[in-house]
Design a protein around this motif. Sequence first.
Motif, PDB file in Angstrom:
ATOM      1  N   GLY A 530      27.903  49.545 -16.791  1.00 12.43           N
ATOM      2  CA  GLY A 530      27.436  48.169 -16.746  1.00 12.43           C
ATOM      3  C   GLY A 530      28.540  47.165 -16.949  1.00 12.43           C
ATOM      4  N   GLU A 531      28.131  45.926 -16.890  1.00 14.11           N
ATOM      5  CA  GLU A 531      29.047  44.791 -17.060  1.00 14.11           C
ATOM      6  C   GLU A 531      28.456  43.848 -18.096  1.00 14.11           C
ATOM      7  OE1 GLU A 531      30.448  40.823 -14.555  1.00 14.11           O
ATOM      8  OE2 GLU A 531      29.588  42.543 -13.477  1.00 14.11           O
ATOM      9  N   ARG A 532      29.255  43.495 -19.070  1.00 14.23           N
ATOM     10  CA  ARG A 532      28.820  42.636 -20.179  1.00 14.23           C
ATOM     11  C   ARG A 532      29.335  41.227 -19.948  1.00 14.23           C
ATOM     12  NH1 ARG A 532      25.741  41.600 -24.218  1.00 14.23           N
ATOM     13  NH2 ARG A 532      26.186  42.335 -26.334  1.00 14.23           N
ATOM     14  N   ARG A 533      28.481  40.227 -20.155  1.00 13.43           N
ATOM     15  CA  ARG A 533      28.887  38.837 -19.992  1.00 13.43           C
ATOM     16  C   ARG A 533      28.845  38.115 -21.334  1.00 13.43           C
ATOM     17  NH1 ARG A 533      25.615  37.216 -14.399  1.00 13.43           N
ATOM     18  NH2 ARG A 533      26.724  38.662 -13.035  1.00 13.43           N
ATOM     19  N   ASP A 534      29.579  37.013 -21.401  1.00 15.18           N
ATOM     20  CA  ASP A 534      29.699  36.293 -22.669  1.00 15.18           C
ATOM     21  C   ASP A 534      28.372  35.722 -23.152  1.00 15.18           C
ATOM     22  OD1 ASP A 534      32.379  36.820 -22.720  1.00 15.18           O
ATOM     23  OD2 ASP A 534      32.981  34.889 -21.874  1.00 15.18           O
ATOM     24  N   ASP A 535      27.454  35.418 -22.220  1.00 13.03           N
ATOM     25  CA  ASP A 535      26.178  34.822 -22.614  1.00 13.03           C
ATOM     26  C   ASP A 535      25.146  35.852 -23.039  1.00 13.03           C
ATOM     27  OD1 ASP A 535      25.643  35.992 -20.202  1.00 13.03           O
ATOM     28  OD2 ASP A 535      24.847  34.205 -19.230  1.00 13.03           O
ATOM     29  N   GLY A 536      25.578  37.100 -23.192  1.00  7.62           N
ATOM     30  CA  GLY A 536      24.670  38.149 -23.622  1.00  7.62           C
ATOM     31  C   GLY A 536      24.047  38.928 -22.491  1.00  7.62           C
ATOM     32  N   GLN A 537      24.240  38.502 -21.255  1.00  5.97           N
ATOM     33  CA  GLN A 537      23.655  39.217 -20.128  1.00  5.97           C
ATOM     34  C   GLN A 537      24.342  40.570 -19.940  1.00  5.97           C
ATOM     35  OE1 GLN A 537      20.899  37.842 -18.721  1.00  5.97           O
ATOM     36  NE2 GLN A 537      21.281  36.309 -20.307  1.00  5.97           N
ATOM     37  N   LEU A 538      23.528  41.554 -19.597  1.00  6.94           N
ATOM     38  CA  LEU A 538      24.019  42.909 -19.365  1.00  6.94           C
ATOM     39  C   LEU A 538      23.495  43.382 -18.017  1.00  6.94           C
ATOM     40  CD1 LEU A 538      25.375  45.574 -20.246  1.00  6.94           C
ATOM     41  CD2 LEU A 538      23.247  46.163 -21.426  1.00  6.94           C
ATOM     42  N   LEU A 539      24.404  43.602 -17.077  1.00 11.79           N
ATOM     43  CA  LEU A 539      24.052  44.163 -15.773  1.00 11.79           C
ATOM     44  C   LEU A 539      24.331  45.657 -15.862  1.00 11.79           C
ATOM     45  CD1 LEU A 539      25.685  41.479 -13.449  1.00 11.79           C
ATOM     46  CD2 LEU A 539      23.367  41.522 -14.390  1.00 11.79           C
ATOM     47  N   ALA A 540      23.280  46.448 -15.854  1.00 14.27           N
ATOM     48  CA  ALA A 540      23.433  47.872 -16.137  1.00 14.27           C
ATOM     49  C   ALA A 540      22.857  48.725 -15.022  1.00 14.27           C
ATOM     50  CB  ALA A 540      22.737  48.212 -17.455  1.00 14.27           C
ATOM     51  N   GLU A 541      23.323  49.984 -15.003  1.00 11.67           N
ATOM     52  CA  GLU A 541      22.722  51.026 -14.179  1.00 11.67           C
ATOM     53  C   GLU A 541      22.427  52.208 -15.091  1.00 11.67           C
ATOM     54  OE1 GLU A 541      24.729  52.367 -10.713  1.00 11.67           O
ATOM     55  OE2 GLU A 541      24.805  50.381  -9.777  1.00 11.67           O
ATOM     56  N   LEU A 542      21.176  52.667 -15.076  1.00 14.84           N
ATOM     57  CA  LEU A 542      20.765  53.832 -15.849  1.00 14.84           C
ATOM     58  C   LEU A 542      20.333  54.903 -14.856  1.00 14.84           C
ATOM     59  CD1 LEU A 542      18.608  52.108 -18.651  1.00 14.84           C
ATOM     60  CD2 LEU A 542      21.075  52.461 -18.580  1.00 14.84           C
ATOM     61  N   ASP A 543      21.154  55.966 -14.737  1.00 14.13           N
ATOM     62  CA  ASP A 543      20.909  57.010 -13.728  1.00 14.13           C
ATOM     63  C   ASP A 543      20.726  56.399 -12.345  1.00 14.13           C
ATOM     64  OD1 ASP A 543      21.228  59.340 -15.153  1.00 14.13           O
ATOM     65  OD2 ASP A 543      19.113  59.483 -15.741  1.00 14.13           O
ATOM     66  N   GLY A 544      21.580  55.413 -12.025  1.00 13.49           N
ATOM     67  CA  GLY A 544      21.578  54.797 -10.711  1.00 13.49           C
ATOM     68  C   GLY A 544      20.559  53.697 -10.516  1.00 13.49           C
ATOM     69  N   PRO A 546      19.166  50.056 -11.256  1.00 11.96           N
ATOM     70  CA  PRO A 546      19.646  48.793 -11.827  1.00 11.96           C
ATOM     71  C   PRO A 546      18.727  48.308 -12.940  1.00 11.96           C
ATOM     72  CG  PRO A 546      18.664  48.424  -9.665  1.00 11.96           C
ATOM     73  CD  PRO A 546      18.724  49.904  -9.848  1.00 11.96           C
ATOM     74  N   GLN A 547      19.323  47.721 -13.943  1.00 15.68           N
ATOM     75  CA  GLN A 547      18.573  47.201 -15.091  1.00 15.68           C
ATOM     76  C   GLN A 547      19.250  45.916 -15.551  1.00 15.68           C
ATOM     77  OE1 GLN A 547      15.600  46.931 -17.196  1.00 15.68           O
ATOM     78  NE2 GLN A 547      15.769  49.161 -17.075  1.00 15.68           N
ATOM     79  N   PHE A 548      18.473  44.841 -15.585  1.00 14.31           N
ATOM     80  CA  PHE A 548      19.010  43.552 -16.028  1.00 14.31           C
ATOM     81  C   PHE A 548      18.463  43.270 -17.424  1.00 14.31           C
ATOM     82  CE2 PHE A 548      18.841  38.893 -16.369  1.00 14.31           C
ATOM     83  CZ  PHE A 548      20.173  38.606 -16.143  1.00 14.31           C
ATOM     84  N   ALA A 549      19.348  43.025 -18.366  1.00 10.70           N
ATOM     85  CA  ALA A 549      18.929  42.821 -19.755  1.00 10.70           C
ATOM     86  C   ALA A 549      19.743  41.710 -20.399  1.00 10.70           C
ATOM     87  CB  ALA A 549      19.096  44.115 -20.552  1.00 10.70           C
ATOM     88  N   THR A 550      19.245  41.243 -21.520  1.00 10.09           N
ATOM     89  CA  THR A 550      20.006  40.368 -22.413  1.00 10.09           C
ATOM     90  C   THR A 550      20.176  41.127 -23.717  1.00 10.09           C
ATOM     91  OG1 THR A 550      19.039  38.372 -21.448  1.00 10.09           O
ATOM     92  CG2 THR A 550      20.079  38.149 -23.599  1.00 10.09           C
ATOM     93  N   VAL A 551      21.413  41.311 -24.132  1.00  6.10           N
ATOM     94  CA  VAL A 551      21.698  41.991 -25.396  1.00  6.10           C
ATOM     95  C   VAL A 551      22.587  41.060 -26.209  1.00  6.10           C
ATOM     96  CG1 VAL A 551      22.594  44.037 -26.536  1.00  6.10           C
ATOM     97  CG2 VAL A 551      21.541  44.248 -24.272  1.00  6.10           C
ATOM     98  N   VAL A 552      22.049  40.572 -27.316  1.00  2.00           N
ATOM     99  CA  VAL A 552      22.750  39.586 -28.138  1.00  2.00           C
ATOM    100  C   VAL A 552      23.196  40.255 -29.430  1.00  2.00           C
ATOM    101  CG1 VAL A 552      22.578  37.364 -29.311  1.00  2.00           C
ATOM    102  CG2 VAL A 552      21.344  37.743 -27.163  1.00  2.00           C
ATOM    103  N   ARG A 553      24.473  40.086 -29.745  1.00  6.19           N
ATOM    104  CA  ARG A 553      25.024  40.672 -30.967  1.00  6.19           C
ATOM    105  C   ARG A 553      24.894  39.689 -32.119  1.00  6.19           C
ATOM    106  NH1 ARG A 553      28.020  44.736 -32.555  1.00  6.19           N
ATOM    107  NH2 ARG A 553      28.267  45.488 -30.433  1.00  6.19           N
ATOM    108  N   ASP A 554      24.412  40.207 -33.248  1.00  3.56           N
ATOM    109  CA  ASP A 554      24.322  39.444 -34.491  1.00  3.56           C
ATOM    110  C   ASP A 554      24.917  40.315 -35.583  1.00  3.56           C
ATOM    111  OD1 ASP A 554      23.675  37.908 -36.671  1.00  3.56           O
ATOM    112  OD2 ASP A 554      21.520  38.310 -36.590  1.00  3.56           O
ATOM    113  N   GLY A 555      26.237  40.242 -35.759  1.00  4.76           N
ATOM    114  CA  GLY A 555      26.929  41.122 -36.695  1.00  4.76           C
ATOM    115  C   GLY A 555      26.848  42.560 -36.221  1.00  4.76           C
ATOM    116  N   GLU A 556      26.274  43.428 -37.051  1.00  5.48           N
ATOM    117  CA  GLU A 556      26.120  44.831 -36.676  1.00  5.48           C
ATOM    118  C   GLU A 556      24.816  45.086 -35.932  1.00  5.48           C
ATOM    119  OE1 GLU A 556      26.436  46.901 -40.374  1.00  5.48           O
ATOM    120  OE2 GLU A 556      28.611  47.071 -40.237  1.00  5.48           O
TER     121      GLU A 556
END
Length: 658
Positions: A530-544, A546-556
Amino acid sequence: MFDKILIANRGEIACRVIKTCRRLGIRTVAVFSEADRHARHVRLADEAICVGPAAARESYLVAERIIEVARATGAQAIHPGYGFLSENEAFAEACAAADIVFIGPPVAAIHAMGSKSAAKALMAQAGVPLVPGYHGDDQTPALLQQQADAIGYPVLIKASAGGGGKGMRVVERSEDFAAALASCQREAASSFGDDRVLIEKYLLEPRHVEIQVFGDTQGTVVHLFERDCSLQRRHQKVVEEAPAPGMSAERRAAMGKAAVDAARAVGYVGAGTVEFIVDRSGAFFFMEMNTRLQVEHPVTEMITGQDLVEWQLRVAAGQPLPLTQDELAIHGHAIEVRVYAEDADAGFLPSIGRLQHLGMPRESAHVRIDTGVEQGDEITPYYDPMIAKLIVWDESRPRALQRMAQALMQCRIVGVTANIGFLERLVTHPAFVEGQFDTGLIGRQLAQLCPPTQAAAETAWQLAALAQLLDEQARSDVASPWHADGWRMNGAQTRTLTLLNGGEERSIQVDYAAQGYVLTLDGRRCAVRGERRDDGQLLAELDGQPQFATVVRDGERLHVFTDAIHGAVFTVIDPLAHAGEDSDAHGGLVSPMPGKIVALLAEVGVPVDKGAPLLVLEAMKMEHTITAPSAGVVRSFRYPVGEQVAGGAELLEFEASA
């Protein structure tokens, strides 16, 4: 029309008024407290003046200071929004004395409707139907108890000067009346400076339907149809819609006429709302009139195509109403939900903190967002914890419901706990979808609307792991052998990543591939990249796939959002970082938020049962009862009544029974 107005409020209503003023070419002056120095309404206004400390009673409620700022800045009028000074008779009088236009009803109308008891008497004279009850001046507890017993239970105790569900309790039994009355009076005194109450028969399975009215200085009064506000928790509206489901043309006309009659009875000018309770037979009864714009006014705007703030400004400037009753019509269906910083799973306790991520649906002809905050702003303990009002419109109710469910899934909030999941379950509940609901729906279905936390889907674990790996890759030195390929000095390019979700801890085997990773979870392998963007967007592939997600980091912690996953939270476990830590349980009960001790309900040294009330904490003008976690004894209270306490402060020493 005015050249400049002052907005004596904060939050989304202040921002809303500024937006309309900009469109009309009117300059705006915002007032703010020290806690709101960087608030959105301050940033949007043409001018902004600080009026005092964080506490509303020392800033937004100081009428003299507000008027002083209006004079100093040359504001010709003051828009009070809702809450604060919006229904304050003395403030409206002070504006008139200072030759400043109060954008609201005449002082006489505020006076007439300011006391619920006096308003009931006036409505009876005007022929508006009333719920049986006691609205008298004698507030002796014994007399109030007698009146409640005579009316018959259940009864509703309601603050005479109240609103917003504060100072209100349903009492099912005579033996519970005295305690409920004392609690209502405390809350009413704190919220409105007036502890008087009225008592009414509590109708079973009622609907709450209100009519938007408007009057001008020429004597014309119209209504802009109804809103159904039946979905409530503790008498606080949660979801509103217009028009009301199941409303016949005949009943709409009858309720509209009653509302207009009520407004005419007090010589009403400006925006107002006449609220009715509707029983199972369809009979309706006057509850109260709010002499201001309501929080839920956007649904009326969406179905009529009108800007009610603009109507307020034009009427206050002496202009006639823009449309006649015959020119007003309903088009489509609108629904509004109130997105709050509150934890539905913890008894709807307010949540405070910084909005580290605030993702909302894109606004369009179908979706509207009214908010007083932006990403990075703080939700403080000083004011109502509303994040935004989310409003949708469509041609029909079923389509509007579908849009609302979709819009809620697009709300992605990190930094505070929000009520998004609760709202999504509420607007998709079969009883609401079918229009078969009443004001007690949330209370009856609370277990279903706030179910135990579900285990996160496997996809959520995979997305959290991928986001963590990509974040590690981004932080590493590009020239380092640790970058991208999982290089190790000894052994295969494999590692274990441990994540915690709720109470479940799982280890994921990570194998570094030429492009991406292979994750093994409970024996199941999945190729991910996948590709991680600064705004939390995650462009991913799971077993081929496509999956579009938002993953936001808050510390751990990693907050995972997709169209099917709403805010699954994972903690990255680093064994080395936590080596040697040990939890130390103690016998104290802590404050869930900053507040004030208003009552101590247990006696020191006297045994209590599990769930017994120990003390009452007031926070954000609502009372919260701290109860015994088990059978035991209170050994000491840490604070006296009236003391302010910080969030996390130990309130008392409690010893559980052996």
